[in-house]
Design a protein around this motif. Structure first.
Motif, PDB file in Angstrom:
ATOM      1  N   TRP A   1      -4.441  28.453 -36.240  1.00 37.59           N
ATOM      2  CA  TRP A   1      -3.608  27.920 -35.162  1.00 37.59           C
ATOM      3  C   TRP A   1      -4.402  26.846 -34.425  1.00 37.59           C
ATOM      4  CZ3 TRP A   1       0.280  31.249 -32.067  1.00 37.59           C
ATOM      5  CH2 TRP A   1       1.023  32.055 -32.944  1.00 37.59           C
ATOM      6  N   ASN A   2      -3.830  25.669 -34.299  1.00 36.02           N
ATOM      7  CA  ASN A   2      -4.478  24.578 -33.587  1.00 36.02           C
ATOM      8  C   ASN A   2      -3.768  24.318 -32.260  1.00 36.02           C
ATOM      9  OD1 ASN A   2      -6.489  23.784 -35.619  1.00 36.02           O
ATOM     10  ND2 ASN A   2      -4.702  23.263 -36.872  1.00 36.02           N
ATOM     11  N   GLY A   3      -4.456  23.667 -31.345  1.00 36.14           N
ATOM     12  CA  GLY A   3      -3.875  23.351 -30.048  1.00 36.14           C
ATOM     13  C   GLY A   3      -4.339  24.318 -28.974  1.00 36.14           C
ATOM     14  N   ARG A   4      -3.569  24.393 -27.898  1.00 35.88           N
ATOM     15  CA  ARG A   4      -3.908  25.266 -26.765  1.00 35.88           C
ATOM     16  C   ARG A   4      -3.393  26.674 -27.055  1.00 35.88           C
ATOM     17  NH1 ARG A   4      -1.482  22.650 -21.540  1.00 35.88           N
ATOM     18  NH2 ARG A   4      -2.691  24.335 -20.561  1.00 35.88           N
ATOM     19  N   CYS A   5      -4.248  27.483 -27.626  1.00 37.34           N
ATOM     20  CA  CYS A   5      -3.832  28.801 -28.110  1.00 37.34           C
ATOM     21  C   CYS A   5      -4.577  29.909 -27.387  1.00 37.34           C
ATOM     22  CB  CYS A   5      -4.099  28.921 -29.609  1.00 37.34           C
ATOM     23  SG  CYS A   5      -3.216  27.719 -30.623  1.00 37.34           S
ATOM     24  N   GLY A   6      -3.966  31.076 -27.399  1.00 36.93           N
ATOM     25  CA  GLY A   6      -4.601  32.274 -26.866  1.00 36.93           C
ATOM     26  C   GLY A   6      -4.305  33.462 -27.762  1.00 36.93           C
ATOM     27  N   PHE A   7      -5.281  34.359 -27.890  1.00 40.09           N
ATOM     28  CA  PHE A   7      -5.154  35.500 -28.789  1.00 40.09           C
ATOM     29  C   PHE A   7      -5.700  36.755 -28.110  1.00 40.09           C
ATOM     30  CE2 PHE A   7      -5.982  31.630 -31.160  1.00 40.09           C
ATOM     31  CZ  PHE A   7      -4.929  31.606 -32.063  1.00 40.09           C
TER      32      PHE A   7
ATOM     33  N   ASP B   1     -11.293  55.835 -33.405  1.00 32.61           N
ATOM     34  CA  ASP B   1     -10.139  56.523 -33.981  1.00 32.61           C
ATOM     35  C   ASP B   1      -9.028  55.514 -34.285  1.00 32.61           C
ATOM     36  OD1 ASP B   1     -11.446  58.893 -33.674  1.00 32.61           O
ATOM     37  OD2 ASP B   1     -10.102  59.721 -32.152  1.00 32.61           O
ATOM     38  N   PHE B   2      -8.114  55.908 -35.170  1.00 32.20           N
ATOM     39  CA  PHE B   2      -6.921  55.094 -35.366  1.00 32.20           C
ATOM     40  C   PHE B   2      -6.134  55.052 -34.060  1.00 32.20           C
ATOM     41  CE2 PHE B   2      -7.445  55.842 -39.995  1.00 32.20           C
ATOM     42  CZ  PHE B   2      -7.294  54.535 -40.428  1.00 32.20           C
ATOM     43  N   ALA B   3      -5.483  53.927 -33.834  1.00 32.39           N
ATOM     44  CA  ALA B   3      -4.766  53.724 -32.579  1.00 32.39           C
ATOM     45  C   ALA B   3      -3.521  54.597 -32.509  1.00 32.39           C
ATOM     46  CB  ALA B   3      -4.372  52.261 -32.437  1.00 32.39           C
ATOM     47  N   ILE B   4      -3.276  55.164 -31.331  1.00 38.36           N
ATOM     48  CA  ILE B   4      -1.988  55.798 -31.056  1.00 38.36           C
ATOM     49  C   ILE B   4      -0.912  54.719 -30.981  1.00 38.36           C
ATOM     50  CG2 ILE B   4      -0.674  57.008 -29.256  1.00 38.36           C
ATOM     51  CD1 ILE B   4      -3.209  58.628 -28.729  1.00 38.36           C
ATOM     52  N   ALA B   5      -1.269  53.590 -30.393  1.00 36.92           N
ATOM     53  CA  ALA B   5      -0.389  52.417 -30.361  1.00 36.92           C
ATOM     54  C   ALA B   5      -1.242  51.203 -30.050  1.00 36.92           C
ATOM     55  CB  ALA B   5       0.710  52.568 -29.311  1.00 36.92           C
ATOM     56  N   GLY B   6      -0.825  50.059 -30.595  1.00 38.16           N
ATOM     57  CA  GLY B   6      -1.577  48.842 -30.348  1.00 38.16           C
ATOM     58  C   GLY B   6      -0.703  47.617 -30.480  1.00 38.16           C
ATOM     59  N   ALA B   7      -1.245  46.482 -30.025  1.00 38.96           N
ATOM     60  CA  ALA B   7      -0.496  45.223 -30.057  1.00 38.96           C
ATOM     61  C   ALA B   7      -1.443  44.065 -30.323  1.00 38.96           C
ATOM     62  CB  ALA B   7       0.231  44.994 -28.736  1.00 38.96           C
ATOM     63  N   THR B   8      -0.947  43.090 -31.068  1.00 44.35           N
ATOM     64  CA  THR B   8      -1.638  41.830 -31.304  1.00 44.35           C
ATOM     65  C   THR B   8      -0.735  40.710 -30.808  1.00 44.35           C
ATOM     66  OG1 THR B   8      -0.744  41.900 -33.555  1.00 44.35           O
ATOM     67  CG2 THR B   8      -3.035  42.575 -33.267  1.00 44.35           C
ATOM     68  N   VAL B   9      -1.302  39.782 -30.061  1.00 44.32           N
ATOM     69  CA  VAL B   9      -0.506  38.688 -29.497  1.00 44.32           C
ATOM     70  C   VAL B   9      -1.201  37.362 -29.765  1.00 44.32           C
ATOM     71  CG1 VAL B   9       0.350  37.634 -27.364  1.00 44.32           C
ATOM     72  CG2 VAL B   9       0.562  40.106 -27.710  1.00 44.32           C
ATOM     73  N   ALA B  10      -0.417  36.371 -30.188  1.00 47.00           N
ATOM     74  CA  ALA B  10      -0.897  35.004 -30.349  1.00 47.00           C
ATOM     75  C   ALA B  10       0.130  34.074 -29.706  1.00 47.00           C
ATOM     76  CB  ALA B  10      -1.055  34.659 -31.832  1.00 47.00           C
ATOM     77  N   VAL B  11      -0.348  33.149 -28.868  1.00 47.40           N
ATOM     78  CA  VAL B  11       0.554  32.201 -28.207  1.00 47.40           C
ATOM     79  C   VAL B  11      -0.041  30.802 -28.261  1.00 47.40           C
ATOM     80  CG1 VAL B  11       1.481  33.943 -26.621  1.00 47.40           C
ATOM     81  CG2 VAL B  11      -0.475  32.568 -25.923  1.00 47.40           C
ATOM     82  N   ARG B  12       0.838  29.809 -28.180  1.00 49.03           N
ATOM     83  CA  ARG B  12       0.410  28.411 -28.068  1.00 49.03           C
ATOM     84  C   ARG B  12       1.312  27.708 -27.076  1.00 49.03           C
ATOM     85  NH1 ARG B  12       0.691  24.849 -33.365  1.00 49.03           N
ATOM     86  NH2 ARG B  12       2.881  24.726 -32.733  1.00 49.03           N
ATOM     87  N   VAL B  13       0.716  26.867 -26.236  1.00 47.42           N
ATOM     88  CA  VAL B  13       1.494  26.122 -25.257  1.00 47.42           C
ATOM     89  C   VAL B  13       1.418  24.633 -25.579  1.00 47.42           C
ATOM     90  CG1 VAL B  13       1.202  27.837 -23.436  1.00 47.42           C
ATOM     91  CG2 VAL B  13      -0.467  25.995 -23.663  1.00 47.42           C
ATOM     92  N   ASP B  14       2.496  23.912 -25.237  1.00 47.27           N
ATOM     93  CA  ASP B  14       2.547  22.471 -25.488  1.00 47.27           C
ATOM     94  C   ASP B  14       1.939  21.704 -24.307  1.00 47.27           C
ATOM     95  OD1 ASP B  14       4.460  22.467 -23.459  1.00 47.27           O
ATOM     96  OD2 ASP B  14       6.162  22.315 -24.837  1.00 47.27           O
ATOM     97  N   GLY B  15       2.081  20.384 -24.333  1.00 47.78           N
ATOM     98  CA  GLY B  15       1.502  19.551 -23.292  1.00 47.78           C
ATOM     99  C   GLY B  15       2.071  19.799 -21.915  1.00 47.78           C
TER     100      GLY B  15
END
Length: 292
Positions: free
Chosen positions: A176-182, A193-207
């Motif tokens: 992912w290129n640009g203004r990104c967050g993970f 331990d294995f997760a009871i619950a989990g989340a992965t998030v990736a975002v990118r914002v424009d100019g």
């Protein structure tokens, strides 16, 4: 307990592996790091007449950046190698941040990228990362090579699109290129331990500071890792500063059909935890995208 008797094979190339799988069919099982398979064999939760060990197949190891588009990681690359890779930290931050959450350093020293993906545990981190980043899986069989999108690769608990005679050789992860967050967040009873619950998030914002790309992955909340695609679509074009992280967490986890319920937590409990993990990861990812 000891595993049932089996014949051991140690081929030196992917071609040899594929030849054995084509010959032996569903009587054979590939073993890489063995961190998931060996305990199942020892407890006799699984048994195979033939084990095909990949430890001598050097062509399945390595990390390679392919221009500005993607990073290729060989299926037998250990998780510890990924954790040490500056290239992964730079190009695929989400994968780098998820890796230390996998078990303990002894497990990561033996466990492999391909092993985690092919084992397809619904509470594992790597399948969720691959799904979130729209990775491509590379496989080879006696019929030739093919590429499998992450969205099609995971088919159920401990099951994938791979055929019995097919070998996972590597994974391509888009950059992912640009203004990104993970961000990745998970809740487990104990560290490692294995997760009871989990989340992965990736975002990118424009100019203008608005979201032009967004991905939300969920793990531990169904038979496979999942994407909250309806929630993602609703967020495109919005101002992340106006977003309600808690509301996004609830939206991403509402209507899930097969949330596990076991001694670690009921389905409603896991759902609430999952929503909280999405909210926490969302805040961190947005903060990074906007402020670095």
């Amino acid at each position: 307990m000891k595993p049932a008797a089996f014949t051991y094979h140690a081929p030196a190339s992917a071609a040899e592996v594929v030849g054995l799988l084509g010959e032996l069919g569903d009587e054979a099982k590939v073993i890489a790091g063995g961190q998931s398979l060996v305990p199942m064999l020892a407890l006799r939760l699984a048994s195979f007449r033939h084990l095909v060990d990949l430890r001598r197949v050097d062509e399945l190891r390595g990390i390679e950046r392919r221009g500005d588009d993607s990073v290729w990681i060989g299926a037998c690359t250990t998780q510890a190698t990924v954790q040490r890779s500056e290239g992964v930290r730079t190009a695929v931050p989400l994968l780098a941040r998820a890796t230390p959450l996998i078990g303990h350093f002894q497990i990561r020293s033996r466990g492999t990228v391909g092993g985690s993906l092919a084992h397809a545990d619904s509470a594992a981190e790597y399948p969720a990362v691959a799904l979130t980043l729209d990775a491509q899986m590379h496989a080879v069989s006696p019929r030739g090579r093919r590429t499998i999108p992450a969205a099609r690769f995971l088919t159920g608990m401990w099951s994938t699109e791979l055929a019995d005679d097919e070998l996972l050789t590597g994974i391509d992860i888009p950059i992912w290129n640009g203004r990104c967050g993970f961000a990745v967040e998970e809740f487990a009873r104990r560290s490692g331990d294995f997760a009871i619950a989990g989340a992965t998030v990736a975002v990118r914002v424009d100019g203008d500071g608005r979201l032009d790309r967004c991905a939300i992955g969920l793990f531990g909340l169904g038979p496979t890792a999942m994407r909250a695609r309806d929630t993602e679509a609703a967020l495109i074009g919005s101002d992340p500063l106006d977003s309600d992280a808690d509301g996004i967490g609830r939206s991403a986890t509402e209507g899930l059909g097969s949330v596990p319920s076991d001694l670690h937590g009921s389905a409603p409990y896991r759902t609430r935890v999952g929503a909280a993990m999405v909210a926490r990861a969302w805040r961190r990812a947005v903060q990074e995208a906007l402020h670095g």
